[in-house]
Design a protein around this motif. Structure first.
Motif, short mmCIF file in Angstrom:
data_model
loop_
_atom_site.label_atom_id
_atom_site.label_comp_id
_atom_site.label_asym_id
_atom_site.label_seq_id
_atom_site.Cartn_x
_atom_site.Cartn_y
_atom_site.Cartn_z
N ARG A 65 -53.90 -13.78 30.63
CA ARG A 65 -53.02 -12.74 30.09
C ARG A 65 -52.34 -13.26 28.82
N MET A 66 -52.21 -12.38 27.86
CA MET A 66 -51.58 -12.76 26.60
C MET A 66 -50.33 -11.93 26.40
N GLU A 67 -49.26 -12.56 25.95
CA GLU A 67 -47.99 -11.88 25.68
C GLU A 67 -47.45 -12.36 24.35
N THR A 68 -46.73 -11.48 23.68
CA THR A 68 -46.03 -11.85 22.45
C THR A 68 -44.60 -12.20 22.81
N LEU A 69 -44.11 -13.28 22.29
CA LEU A 69 -42.73 -13.67 22.49
C LEU A 69 -41.93 -13.22 21.29
N SER A 70 -40.82 -12.57 21.54
CA SER A 70 -39.97 -12.13 20.44
C SER A 70 -39.04 -13.26 20.04
N ASP A 71 -38.15 -12.97 19.10
CA ASP A 71 -37.15 -13.96 18.70
C ASP A 71 -36.22 -14.31 19.84
#
Length: 84
Positions: A65-71
């Protein structure tokens, strides 16, 4: 518990009592995704997942699974998957 501990105990005919579960994540920059493609593809492969499941003690639902991490570290959202 670490990777492979249950399988090692089983191989030695030892009793295994899990104490906790540990999630493992890999964090990469967006420009490193191409280099990670073989790993992600392998983690999603049903044959590989079946082999890992036979060892016992692994939750493979989030594998690949791939996720984007925000600031903000506490916030994440689904990353558009370049491999689908």
């Amino acid at each position: 518990m670490g990777l492979g501990v249950r399988a090692a105990a089983n191989d030695l005919n030892l009793c295994f009592i899990p104490v906790t579960c540990e999630p493992y994540d890999i964090a990469l920059s967006a420009d490193a995704l191409g280099a990670a493609r073989p790993l992600i593809t392998t983690l999603r492969d049903p044959t590989v997942q079946a082999s890992i499941s036979e060892l016992g003690g692994y939750d493979l639902e989030p594998a690949g699974r791939m996720e984007t991490l925000s600031d903000k570290a506490s916030h994440s959202s689904r990353f558009p998957d370049p491999f689908e």
